[in-house]
Design an enzyme around this catalytic site. Sequence first.
Site, PDB file in Angstrom:
ATOM      1  N   SER A 191     -10.864  -6.782  -2.063  1.00  0.00           N
ATOM      2  CA  SER A 191     -10.473  -6.383  -3.425  1.00  0.00           C
ATOM      3  C   SER A 191     -11.698  -5.926  -4.199  1.00  0.00           C
ATOM      4  O   SER A 191     -12.828  -6.313  -3.874  1.00  0.00           O
ATOM      5  CB  SER A 191      -9.866  -7.589  -4.146  1.00  0.00           C
ATOM      6  N   TYR A 238      -9.647 -17.008  -6.459  1.00  0.00           N
ATOM      7  CA  TYR A 238      -9.256 -15.805  -5.712  1.00  0.00           C
ATOM      8  C   TYR A 238     -10.439 -14.865  -5.467  1.00  0.00           C
ATOM      9  O   TYR A 238     -10.662 -14.399  -4.342  1.00  0.00           O
ATOM     10  CB  TYR A 238      -8.171 -15.074  -6.498  1.00  0.00           C
TER      11      TYR A 238
HETATM   12  P1  NAD Z   1       2.292  -8.979  -2.181  1.00  0.00           P
HETATM   13  O1  NAD Z   1       2.719 -10.171  -2.958  1.00  0.00           O
HETATM   14  O2  NAD Z   1       3.277  -7.905  -1.997  1.00  0.00           O
HETATM   15  O3  NAD Z   1       1.759  -9.420  -0.761  1.00  0.00           O
HETATM   16  C1  NAD Z   1       1.072 -10.626  -0.546  1.00  0.00           C
HETATM   17  C2  NAD Z   1       1.742 -11.325   0.617  1.00  0.00           C
HETATM   18  O4  NAD Z   1       0.978 -12.467   1.006  1.00  0.00           O
HETATM   19  C3  NAD Z   1       3.120 -11.877   0.295  1.00  0.00           C
HETATM   20  O5  NAD Z   1       4.122 -10.911   0.477  1.00  0.00           O
HETATM   21  C4  NAD Z   1       3.246 -13.028   1.286  1.00  0.00           C
HETATM   22  O6  NAD Z   1       4.015 -12.613   2.394  1.00  0.00           O
HETATM   23  C5  NAD Z   1       1.823 -13.289   1.749  1.00  0.00           C
HETATM   24  N1  NAD Z   1       1.469 -14.699   1.602  1.00  0.00           N
HETATM   25  C6  NAD Z   1       0.837 -15.309   0.565  1.00  0.00           C
HETATM   26  N2  NAD Z   1       0.724 -16.626   0.831  1.00  0.00           N
HETATM   27  C7  NAD Z   1       1.268 -16.834   2.048  1.00  0.00           C
HETATM   28  C8  NAD Z   1       1.443 -18.008   2.871  1.00  0.00           C
HETATM   29  N3  NAD Z   1       0.997 -19.202   2.499  1.00  0.00           N
HETATM   30  N4  NAD Z   1       2.067 -17.844   4.063  1.00  0.00           N
HETATM   31  C9  NAD Z   1       2.517 -16.643   4.454  1.00  0.00           C
HETATM   32  N5  NAD Z   1       2.369 -15.508   3.740  1.00  0.00           N
HETATM   33  C10 NAD Z   1       1.751 -15.629   2.545  1.00  0.00           C
HETATM   34  O7  NAD Z   1       0.998  -8.436  -2.915  1.00  0.00           O
HETATM   35  P2  NAD Z   1      -0.150  -7.396  -2.493  1.00  0.00           P
HETATM   36  O8  NAD Z   1      -0.832  -7.084  -3.760  1.00  0.00           O
HETATM   37  O9  NAD Z   1       0.380  -6.312  -1.647  1.00  0.00           O
HETATM   38  O10 NAD Z   1      -1.143  -8.293  -1.645  1.00  0.00           O
HETATM   39  C11 NAD Z   1      -1.660  -7.875  -0.404  1.00  0.00           C
HETATM   40  C12 NAD Z   1      -3.165  -8.074  -0.393  1.00  0.00           C
HETATM   41  O11 NAD Z   1      -3.761  -7.196  -1.329  1.00  0.00           O
HETATM   42  C13 NAD Z   1      -3.623  -9.476  -0.788  1.00  0.00           C
HETATM   43  O12 NAD Z   1      -4.639  -9.901   0.093  1.00  0.00           O
HETATM   44  C14 NAD Z   1      -4.202  -9.258  -2.174  1.00  0.00           C
HETATM   45  O13 NAD Z   1      -5.187 -10.204  -2.452  1.00  0.00           O
HETATM   46  C15 NAD Z   1      -4.759  -7.875  -2.030  1.00  0.00           C
HETATM   47  N6  NAD Z   1      -5.043  -7.167  -3.273  1.00  0.00           N
HETATM   48  C16 NAD Z   1      -4.061  -6.898  -4.168  1.00  0.00           C
HETATM   49  C17 NAD Z   1      -4.370  -6.208  -5.334  1.00  0.00           C
HETATM   50  C18 NAD Z   1      -3.308  -5.886  -6.344  1.00  0.00           C
HETATM   51  O14 NAD Z   1      -3.651  -5.469  -7.461  1.00  0.00           O
HETATM   52  N7  NAD Z   1      -2.040  -6.021  -6.034  1.00  0.00           N
HETATM   53  C19 NAD Z   1      -5.682  -5.805  -5.591  1.00  0.00           C
HETATM   54  C20 NAD Z   1      -6.663  -6.088  -4.656  1.00  0.00           C
HETATM   55  C21 NAD Z   1      -6.336  -6.770  -3.505  1.00  0.00           C
END
Ligand code: NAD
Length: 335
Positions: free
Chosen positions: A227, A240
């Site tokens: 991120s 985080y």
């Molecule tokens: P999202 O909620 O769609 O996806 C995150 C997924 O993590 C969930 O769908 C879930 O299946 C999984 N998860 C979390 N805890 C879990 C557990 N204990 N067991 C099994 N699965 C688990 O959101 P996203 O934003 O697509 O997240 C994907 C990645 O992107 C993450 O690593 C997040 O940190 C990163 N990210 C997101 C952003 C943002 O702004 N959305 C920015 C930078 C990084």
Amino acid sequence: MEDNHKMSRRQVVAGLGTTLAAVAVSPVFGGTNIEKTTYEGAAKISDPTTLHPKPPFKSQPQPWPGLQSKMDPVPDCGETSYKGSGRLMGRKALITGGDSGMGRAAAIAYAREGADVAINYYPTEEQDAQEVIALIKKEGRKAIAIPGDLRSEEFCKQLVHKAIDGLGGLDIIVNNAGRQQSINSIVDVTTEEFDATMKTNIYAPFWIIREALPHLPPGAAIIGTTSEQAYDPSPDLYAYAQTKAATMNYVKSLAKQLGPKGIRVNGVAPGPIWTALQISGGAQPEKQQMFGSWTMLGRPGQPAELASIYVQLAAADASFASGQVYGSSGGVGQP
Ligand code: NAD
Ligand code: MG
């Protein structure tokens, strides 16, 4: 001469993939073996400032981990837009958090590029996950659903073996699942919350990679979702943000360790992306409503806009890319 010509035509077509509508190869020109490739029609360009929804968004809190199918607007993961060109034909991918957000966008894109895909998700996300399974199957690819809690070492080991058994091997791992809970003061971060964030974001990729490594062939690719928070942490994301710095760091150390085995390790560093993570505790309510307004495009990114990055880092033609972190954050943030 004729043989050279045929070979280079085959190479050109193979390099471009299988689904291009028309590829015309002109005769050899200028006395060299360089050939000119032309396409039918112009590539579509769009203004990125108006391409996707802008804030303000409705207040729409959901309990963790959230369902993206219940969001308004529903995140765009490329369901109707991603077009493949055979870049991952025959590959076998495991994607954590493959039900929604970036993981879902990667899963759809991988299937359309010809890969078989196993997705992991938390059991309460079955509804989102089944949509992804249906989309992968629609491409004629194997789709393996493996629900379970990544905070368990035992489950992470089972996940790897279920993926290998279901796919008949493994050569792409996308450690994408993540836990993000916004808490304004460190005083209010419980040990349980801190532990859950570390387990999901740091331990799970460690357990998965360690278990999978003996089964990964040279040419395999590991991708971590880090991120912009790794580089410029927000004050409310104490737990985080440090896990994302750790992700950026493991990408670089493992790239050195696994390079000699022919395994590449890279990361993707998104900026603000419209996903369930943000509305299920990841951001404070005010930030959710104005989410992404601070980027140079005046809006958050959609997961679909990062799909091609996950494809590129996995694809065999990126054979010299390892230890890299690819950012996508609308003109702000790092790397
Ligand atoms: P999202 O909620 O769609 O996806 C995150 C997924 O993590 C969930 O769908 C879930 O299946 C999984 N998860 C979390 N805890 C879990 C557990 N204990 N067991 C099994 N699965 C688990 O959101 P996203 O934003 O697509 O997240 C994907 C990645 O992107 C993450 O690593 C997040 O940190 C990163 N990210 C997101 C952003 C943002 O702004 N959305 C920015 C930078 C990084
Ligand atoms: Mg989800």
